[in-house]
Structures are given as structure tokens and as C-alpha cells.
Design an enzyme around this catalytic site. Structure first.
Site, PDB file in Angstrom:
ATOM      1  N   GLU B  49     -54.821  62.637  20.636  1.00  0.00           N
ATOM      2  CA  GLU B  49     -54.029  62.465  18.359  1.00  0.00           C
ATOM      3  C   GLU B  49     -53.991  64.000  18.184  1.00  0.00           C
ATOM      4  O   GLU B  49     -54.341  64.288  17.739  1.00  0.00           O
ATOM      5  CB  GLU B  49     -55.314  62.037  17.581  1.00  0.00           C
ATOM      6  N   ASP B  60     -61.371  62.694   5.423  1.00  0.00           N
ATOM      7  CA  ASP B  60     -61.544  64.181   6.191  1.00  0.00           C
ATOM      8  C   ASP B  60     -62.384  64.882   5.771  1.00  0.00           C
ATOM      9  O   ASP B  60     -62.294  65.487   3.830  1.00  0.00           O
ATOM     10  CB  ASP B  60     -59.836  65.573   6.519  1.00  0.00           C
TER      11      ASP B  60
END
Lengths: 409, 267
Positions: B49, B60
Site C-alpha cells: 500500500e 490516522d
């Protein structure tokens, strides 16, 4: 797609704007919130409870004040101020906060979190949390905690935890990121009490609903006082909650111009501003598609304004749609213009406005000169300026030190 | 069959889970981010990824958010991300880009899909795009045979899971816990149940991410999922390394530990 300008029930979109751009973990909470909101709208007991709080706690209806001396500086137009500054906690923010805090209670959530820029939404949230016995955490950009130190102290006195956010530009945008991160981790027992008409659906609709009382009252008050609809309604636009609140009652009146004033900062050619409509482009920020200040790669560009509450690179999606459909008109007002209007209202009328609100006052001065002395203009006086005394004193070079060593001017 | 589908099917044939590794492009710098990915693949990562650094990464935690800040402050652009994706694809590993939605929308959906397909990319993970908002994206990705990977979460209802997986291809990304990346060192007990709920709705492979940081956890997840996704632990390994060479070594060592884990399938 539903016509939300005239709109009733809809799917969270305003033309191409709005929607839900969120991590999947939040989808369930947003669905739950939407169901609770719709159920509350159908529940007379909820409406009664809110109405009672608005009258007996907030102090609604807020008055409509005609300001003739200030009006002389607006081309002689008749200027009427909708006095949201007189609400408990000092701004319009309490309208939405009480509504959402009751929704949180209804959903069985014991904790609320909020983002705040100028601190007005944080103070209102801390207030409602104290009133309804909810745990409260407020996220605030560290730069904003400095320029709005008084509001930080107020929130703490009310029993809220204030978390300064050090990431990114340390302003409202970063506070929203942090509140979202908290929410995704604690969503089972926490309601995110979002303070403006942006974010993922159903937030823009909910916040608009709870602020629509501003417009509803204003419309009636103007008709009583003047005997006709106003020629224009003006408001400052950060996220855009006070503006949507007052605009909402006039959307279907084509003769009433709707004017939104965004932060032009140090001037839109300097890059240091928050003029999303003047300089931004459609994009996605904080869960909604709307106008966003962004670079060619889609990275958010930090905004700037002397007023923490307008210092935000996005704007509510309904405003984006009102802009594109030309139902409302948006213009930037610079820091300097806003501060001149701030001083003028203070001296001519004995009303110290919030610096955010001063942007609408400056805009109305322009507009009044354009429309002339026969015009009736309503300005949403969204908040009072107590919190801004230090910023204003610094701007105007007034010494507020109480040290005996430093002589006052 | 897409490169992602092939990677999962090869892992299944080998009676193990696939290892999916995340690193942001441009962190700690562009050239090193490519070396890190090469090291990850050499040590056994099956699917890479490539993270597109974004200014407002609200899913995040601080580890990845700070890496994104650093990458952006060095001027990393979407063009750079595509360059890293190209380098990743050249290693032979299946390569997907993980990006918040606005940078893709700004770049142009068709343009982004064209460019990614042209450099050998296999799909895109979009953590803040919901299927309801993805009609145009579906057309853009279908036209270039790119996999479209959406997320499911412990809070997703069965109806919701059915909606999400019907929009997915390649694999389904199951977020193991309610939270942001890199803030917990454990995988919640909900993960296994979530995987089972996803399997009830689809035959696509299901990979589990959030909270996976070492080989034992990888082994335990490999016991019930088709793939194990590791992101923050790789980024943390880079952040804690004294220099770039040490970072490459640390990422390789972590990838090797995790690759051994997905082959153990403990518990």
C-alpha cells in the site's frame, strides 16, 4: 437531487455538495444520529423542552435593534441588528448546542466533544454539558488557545477539559481533525457536538435546523417593525452557521438579497486569508464536498484571519450551493475593514461585536452605500466582543496592562 | 485476475495469509521511500500500500500523520506518489495506493486511474470514500480494471457490510477496531467476528488492519483472515531508525518477522 434551497427532507446533498466522506467506523454513528434527529422532530416533548430552554435559559427571542448612528456610515440605510450577542454565553452558538446536547441525551450518550475556533462554540458546549450533566472535551488549536485565552478559562471553569491541538496550522481545521479522531475511537458513548453547518450529513442539516430560530424570529420582527421584508440580510461566514440560521427564513423571498462575508485576512492577493469562495475550489474536507482552500494537489491550504472563528479553509456545503445557484452572494472583508467596523459600532452604538461579526458589519457598510438610504438591511450580530478585547486592544494600540509601572495612554 | 487477487490466491494455495504492508510515499524522502518498499517486498510483503500523504488525515494517529506532514513539507506530490507506485510495481508485488479522497478528486478521477494503471498499479484504497459517493469512481476504476477497496468496521451492520462489499473488488479491508491508526498495540476481539460477518456476504478475501505490529499478532490474525495489514509499525520503524540505511534494515526485519507470522497461523 432534491432542491434544498426550497428544501424539506433531503438526502444530505446540496446540489453536488455535502454528502458523507468519512471512515466507515463513523457511518453507524451518523445513521444513529440521523434517526435520533428525525424522531426528535416528531416528538412534541423534545420541541417543548428545547423551546423552554431557549426562552428561560438562553433568553430568546433575541431583540432586533435599530442602529441609526451606525446606519449613517452605511449610506444612510436602515440597519437592524439581530442581537444573538445577547444570548447566554454571548453568541448564536448556544442555539445549536442546546439542541444537539438534548439529542445526545436522547441517544443515551454521556459524553460530548467539540471543536472550537474562537472558543464560542466550546464555551456553549461546556455550558450545555454542565447544565445536562454530560462529560465534555473541547479540542482547540493551540494558536487559538493563545488568542482566545479568556474562553479557554471559561470552558475550564465550566468543568470541560480543553485539549490544545498542536498539529498542522493549530487552528480550527486541526481541532476538527482531532475531534474526529476522538469520535471514531469513542463513538459508542460520545456524541460529536459539531459546531457549524459543515461536516458529514446529517450535521449540516441538524445545525441549520437548530439555528433556523434566528431567521424565524428575525422575519417576524422585521415585518412588525418595518412593515415589509428587508432588502438584504447580511452575516459573516466561517463554517456558516449563523449565516444559514438567519438566511433560512428568507430563502424563498426573491426580493431579499442574502449576503455572506468571509475573511479576507490580510488581503486575498497576499494568500493570507480565508476567502473560500473568492479563492477556493470545490473539494472534500472534513466529511463534506464544498468549497475548500486547496493547492493544485488537493492538499488543504492553511487559512488566515484576525478572527479565529472565520479562520477555516472550508465552508458549509449549503453555502456552496447557495453560491453556485447565486441565491446568496459572498464577498471577502479584510482584517482592517473588519476592525474599523468593530470600532465604529462600539463608538456609535455602545455595542462591542465579536471580530467575526465585525466582518458582516463592514460588509453591510459597503452594501448600504450600494443600496442607498431607502434600503433596510438586517445584520446578524452573531456574537459579542468580550473575548476579543485583548486582540482589539493590541490592534488599536490600547494599553491594557494593569501594572502601575506602565502609565495608561 | 488482478495482481491483488493473484497475491491473495497464491497465499491461499500456500495455506497462509497474505501480508499487506503500508508506507507513505516521500517519507522520509522520495528515494528512501522507494528503497523501503523494495526492502519490504524482498522480505515477504505480498501487497504494497503506497500511502498518499494528505494534509488532513483524520483516520490516522500521530505516527502516520507526522510522516505525512514530513513528506508534504518536502514537497511530495501526487506525481511522486505515482512514481513510488511504479517502483513498487516493478518489484513484482501487487501495488495499491491508499489515499484520502480529496487528492484523487483534485487530480481527476480518470486521470488518476489512467496514470496508476499505466505504471502497473493494481488498485486503490479510499478510507474516507463511502460507496454512496463512489458512482463516478466505480466507472473510472472499472474502465481500467483497477481494484476498488473500501473499509468495513466493527460498527458496520450486516446490511452495511453487504453494501460495502458489493462495491469492493480485490479484497475487503476490515478495520479491526474503532479508532485511528497506530494508537493501539493490540487487535480487538471484534476482529474475528467482523471477518466472519464479511465472509457471510462475499467471497472476496478479507484482510485485517489497525493495531497489528508484530509476528505473533500476524500469526493470530492469519488464523481467521486472508490477509494481515501492517502500517504504523512500519512507519514507526522508519521514524525510530537513526539513519536511512538503518530504516531500510529495520523495515526489512519487521517485514520478515511478519512474513514468518502469516505462515505460522497460530491459534
Amino acid at each position: 437531487m432534491t432542491d434544498t434551497v426550497l428544501g424539506t427532507a433531503h438526502d444530505g446533498h446540496y446540489g453536488p455538495y455535502g454528502g458523507r466522506f468519512v471512515p466507515e467506523a463513523l457511518t453507524h454513528a451518523l445513521d444513529e444520529l440521523e434517526s435520533a434527529f428525525r424522531a426528535a422532530l416528531d416528538d412534541p416533548a423534545f420541541e417543548q423542552r428545547l423551546d423552554s430552554l431557549q426562552r428561560n435559559y438562553t433568553g430568546r427571542p433575541s431583540p432586533l435593534t435599530e442602529v441609526t448612528r451606525f446606519g449613517e456610515h452605511c449610506g444612510g440605510a436602515r440597519i437592524l441588528l439581530k442581537r444573538e450577542d445577547l444570548n447566554h454565553t454571548g453568541s448564536h452558538k448556544i442555539n445549536n448546542v442546546l439542541g444537539q446536547a438534548l439529542l445526545a441525551q436522547r441517544m443515551g450518550k454521556k459524553r460530548v466533544i467539540a471543536e472550537t475556533g474562537a472558543g464560542q462554540h466550546g464555551v456553549a458546549t461546556a455550558t450545555a454539558a454542565a447544565l445536562l450533566d454530560l462529560e465534555c472535551t473541547v479540542y482547540m488549536g493551540e494558536e487559538d488557545t493563545r488568542r482566545q485565552a479568556l474562553n479557554v478559562a471559561r470552558m475550564r471553569l465550566l468543568g470541560a477539559e480543553v485539549v490544545p491541538v498542536t498539529a498542522g496550522s493549530q487552528t480550527l481545521k486541526d481541532a476538527i481533525n482531532e475531534a474526529m479522531r476522538d469520535w471514531v475511537s469513542t463513538v459508542e458513548r460520545t456524541h460529536y457536538l459539531l459546531g457549524t453547518v459543515t461536516g458529514p450529513a446529517p450535521f449540516p442539516e441538524i445545525v441549520r435546523h437548530f439555528h433556523s430560530v434566528i431567521g424565524t424570529e428575525t422575519r417576524e420582527q422585521v415585518l412588525d417593525l418595518v412593515g415589509r421584508l428587508p432588502d438584504a440580510v447580511a452575516a459573516c461566514v466561517g463554517g456558516g452557521s449563523n449565516a444559514i440560521g438567519i438566511f433560512s427564513a428568507f430563502l424563498d423571498d426573491p426580493t431579499v438579497q442574502l449576503r455572506g462575508y468571509e475573511a479576507g485576512g490580510e488581503g486575498i492577493d497576499t494568500g493570507r486569508h480565508a476567502a473560500r469562495f473568492a479563492m477556493g475550489a470545490p473539494g472534500v474536507l472534513h466529511g463534506a464536498r464544498t468549497y475548500v482552500m486547496q493547492d493544485e494537489w488537493g492538499q488543504t491550504v492553511p487559512s488566515h484571519s484576525i478572527s479565529a472563528g472565520l479562520d477555516y479553509p472550508g465552508v458549509g456545503p449549503e453555502h456552496a450551493w447557495l453560491h453556485d445557484t447565486k441565491r446568496a452572494h459572498y464577498e471577502p472583508v479584510s482584517d482592517d475593514e473588519a476592525m474599523q467596523a468593530f470600532a465604529l459600532l462600539s463608538r456609535t452604538e455602545g455595542i462591542i461585536p465579536a471580530i467575526e461579526t465585525a466582518h458582516a458589519l463592514a460588509g453591510a457598510m459597503r452594501l448600504g452605500r450600494e443600496l442607498g438610504p431607502d434600503a433596510v438591511i438586517v445584520i446578524n450580530l452573531s456574537g459579542r466582543g468580550d473575548k476579543d478585547v485583548e486582540t482589539a486592544a493590541r490592534y488599536f494600540g490600547i494599553d491594557i496592562s494593569d501594572s502601575p509601572d506602565v502609565p495608561a495612554p | 485476475m488482478s495482481a491483488v487477487a493473484q497475491a491473495f490466491s497464491r497465499a491461499r494455495e500456500e495455506n497462509r495469509a497474505a501480508l499487506v504492508g503500508y508506507l507513505p510515499a516521500g517519507y522520509p524522502d522520495l528515494a528512501t521511500s522507494i528503497r523501503l518498499i523494495e526492502a519490504m517486498v524482498a522480505a515477504g510483503v505480498d501487497v504494497v500500500e503506497v500511502g498518499l500523504p494528505y494534509s488532513d488525515p483524520l483516520m490516522d494517529g500521530p505516527v502516520i500523520a507526522q510522516a505525512a506532514d514530513r513528506a508534504l513539507s518536502q514537497g511530495t506530490t501526487t506525481d511522486d506518489v505515482l512514481e513510488v507506485a511504479a517502483a513498487s510495481a516493478r518489484t513484482g508485488a501487487a501495488t495499491v495506493v491508499m489515499s484520502y479522497w480529496n487528492p484523487i478528486e483534485r487530480f481527476g478521477l480518470d486521470r488518476f486511474a489512467d496514470r496508476l494503471a499505466a505504471v502497473g498499479g493494481s488498485g486503490v484504497i479510499t478510507p474516507d470514500l463511502t460507496p454512496e459517493e463512489a458512482d463516478a469512481w466505480q466507472a473510472s476504476t472499472d474502465a481500467r480494471s483497477l481494484d476498488r477497496i473500501f473499509l468495513v468496521a466493527p460498527s458496520s451492520t450486516p446490511e452495511r457490510i453487504a453494501t460495502v462489499v458489493s462495491a469492493c473488488s480485490g479484497f475487503v479491508y476490515a478495520a479491526s477496531l474503532m479508532g485511528v491508526t497506530g494508537t493501539r498495540d493490540s487487535v480487538s476481539g471484534d476482529a474475528e467476528g467482523l471477518v466472519a460477518r464479511v465472509r457471510a456476504e462475499t467471497n472476496l478475501p478479507v484482510a485485517v488492519g489497525l493495531g497489528v505490529s508484530h509476528g505473533d499478532q500476524a500469526a493470530s490474525i492469519a488464523g481467521f483472515a486472508d490477509g494481515v495489514i501492517v502500517g504504523s509499525a512500519f512507519v514507526r520503524a522508519v521514524a525510530q531508525a537513526p539513519d536511512n540505511d538503518a530504516a531500510v534494515e529495520a523495515v526489512g526485519a519487521l517485514a520478515a518477522e511478519l512474513a514468518a507470522g502469516v505462515r505460522r497461523r497460530s491459534e
